[in-house]
Design an enzyme around this catalytic site. Sequence first.
Site, PDB file in Angstrom:
ATOM      1  N   PHE A  11       0.833  -1.209   0.000  1.00 12.33           N
ATOM      2  CA  PHE A  11       0.000   0.000   0.000  1.00 12.33           C
ATOM      3  C   PHE A  11       0.864   1.254   0.000  1.00 12.33           C
ATOM      4  CE2 PHE A  11      -3.738   2.493   1.261  1.00 12.33           C
ATOM      5  CZ  PHE A  11      -4.717   1.829   0.554  1.00 12.33           C
ATOM      6  N   HIS A  72     -12.611   3.239   8.420  1.00 18.48           N
ATOM      7  CA  HIS A  72     -11.930   2.228   7.596  1.00 18.48           C
ATOM      8  C   HIS A  72     -10.662   1.712   8.268  1.00 18.48           C
ATOM      9  CE1 HIS A  72     -11.170   0.123   3.890  1.00 18.48           C
ATOM     10  NE2 HIS A  72     -10.000   0.702   3.713  1.00 18.48           N
TER      11      HIS A  72
HETATM   12  N1  LIG Z   1      -6.181   1.860   3.866  1.00 19.30           N
HETATM   13  C1  LIG Z   1      -5.291   0.836   3.783  1.00 19.30           C
HETATM   14  C2  LIG Z   1      -5.628  -0.336   3.106  1.00 19.30           C
HETATM   15  N2  LIG Z   1      -6.836  -0.449   2.525  1.00 19.30           N
HETATM   16  C3  LIG Z   1      -7.121  -1.390   1.481  1.00 19.30           C
HETATM   17  C4  LIG Z   1      -7.631  -2.718   1.995  1.00 19.30           C
HETATM   18  O1  LIG Z   1      -6.608  -3.436   2.658  1.00 19.30           O
HETATM   19  C5  LIG Z   1      -8.104  -3.586   0.829  1.00 19.30           C
HETATM   20  O2  LIG Z   1      -7.051  -3.783  -0.089  1.00 19.30           O
HETATM   21  C6  LIG Z   1      -9.281  -2.982   0.090  1.00 19.30           C
HETATM   22  O3  LIG Z   1     -10.331  -2.697   0.978  1.00 19.30           O
HETATM   23  C7  LIG Z   1      -9.785  -3.962  -0.987  1.00 19.30           C
HETATM   24  O4  LIG Z   1     -10.227  -5.171  -0.403  1.00 19.30           O
HETATM   25  N3  LIG Z   1      -4.747  -1.355   3.037  1.00 19.30           N
HETATM   26  C8  LIG Z   1      -3.501  -1.255   3.613  1.00 19.30           C
HETATM   27  O5  LIG Z   1      -2.678  -2.210   3.530  1.00 19.30           O
HETATM   28  N4  LIG Z   1      -3.154  -0.113   4.257  1.00 19.30           N
HETATM   29  C9  LIG Z   1      -4.022   0.936   4.365  1.00 19.30           C
HETATM   30  O6  LIG Z   1      -3.640   1.978   4.989  1.00 19.30           O
HETATM   31  C1  LIG Z   2      -6.713   2.659   6.592  1.00 18.37           C
HETATM   32  C2  LIG Z   2      -7.276   4.025   6.550  1.00 18.37           C
HETATM   33  O1  LIG Z   2      -7.824   4.494   7.504  1.00 18.37           O
HETATM   34  C3  LIG Z   2      -7.095   4.849   5.367  1.00 18.37           C
HETATM   35  O2  LIG Z   2      -6.049   4.616   4.523  1.00 18.37           O
HETATM   36  C4  LIG Z   2      -8.376   5.220   4.712  1.00 18.37           C
HETATM   37  O3  LIG Z   2      -8.486   6.592   4.863  1.00 18.37           O
HETATM   38  P1  LIG Z   2      -9.872   7.339   5.029  1.00 18.37           P
HETATM   39  O4  LIG Z   2     -10.482   6.862   6.317  1.00 18.37           O
HETATM   40  O5  LIG Z   2      -9.462   8.784   5.094  1.00 18.37           O
HETATM   41  O6  LIG Z   2     -10.692   6.988   3.817  1.00 18.37           O
END
Ligand SMILES: Nc1c(NC[C@H](O)[C@H](O)[C@H](O)CO)[nH]c(=O)[nH]c1=O
Ligand SMILES: CC(=O)[C@@H](O)COP(=O)(O)O
Length: 137
Positions: A11, A72
Site C-alpha cells: 500500500f 476504515h
Molecule cells: N487503507 C489501507 C488499506 N486499505 C485497502 C484494503 O486493505 C483492501 O485492499 C481494500 O479494501 C480492498 O479489499 N490497506 C492497507 O494495507 N493499508 C491501508 O492503509
Molecule cells: C486505513 C485508513 O484508515 C485509510 O487509509 C483510509 O483513509 P480514510 O479513512 O481517510 O478513507
Amino acid sequence: MANILIVEARFYDHLNDLLLAGARAAIEAAGHTHETVTVPGALEVPGAIALAAEAYDAFVALGVVIRGETYHFEIVAGESARGIMALTMDGLAIGNGILTTENEAQALTRARPDEKDKGGEAAKAALAMLALRARFG
Ligand SMILES: Nc1c(NC[C@H](O)[C@H](O)[C@H](O)CO)[nH]c(=O)[nH]c1=O
Ligand SMILES: CC(=O)[C@@H](O)COP(=O)(O)O
C-alpha cells in the site's frame, strides 16, 4: 532449511521496501529460503496465506495501515489481524508485521531495519513458531 512465504500488502511502496528488507535479511541470516507475493492491501493478506497454506513452512505478513479520516482504519487494521490470528490458531506459523500507525513517521521508524525493524521481528516470530510446531506439532 525452511521455505518461508512473505505476503506483503503493498500500500505504501517506500515503507514496504523497508519491511521487506528487514524480513528477508532475518530469514537469510537464519539460513532459510523465502519467496514473496504481493497483495493490494492488508485485508487481502490472510486470504493469500490461506491459499498458500499447504505450500510453505511458515509465513511473514507485511504491510502498513495508517489511520485516515474514517472508520476504515479500524476495519483494515482489526480484520487483517483477526484473519491472521485465526490462521495461527489453525496451526500455521505466521509472524505478523503489519504496522498499524497514526501517521507515516511512526510507520517509518518501525519499518526501518536500522531502527525498530518490525519486518525482521515478524520474520523471527514466524521462525520461532515454526520451531515450536516442530517440537509440539
Ligand atoms: N487503507 C489501507 C488499506 N486499505 C485497502 C484494503 O486493505 C483492501 O485492499 C481494500 O479494501 C480492498 O479489499 N490497506 C492497507 O494495507 N493499508 C491501508 O492503509
Ligand atoms: C486505513 C485508513 O484508515 C485509510 O487509509 C483510509 O483513509 P480514510 O479513512 O481517510 O478513507
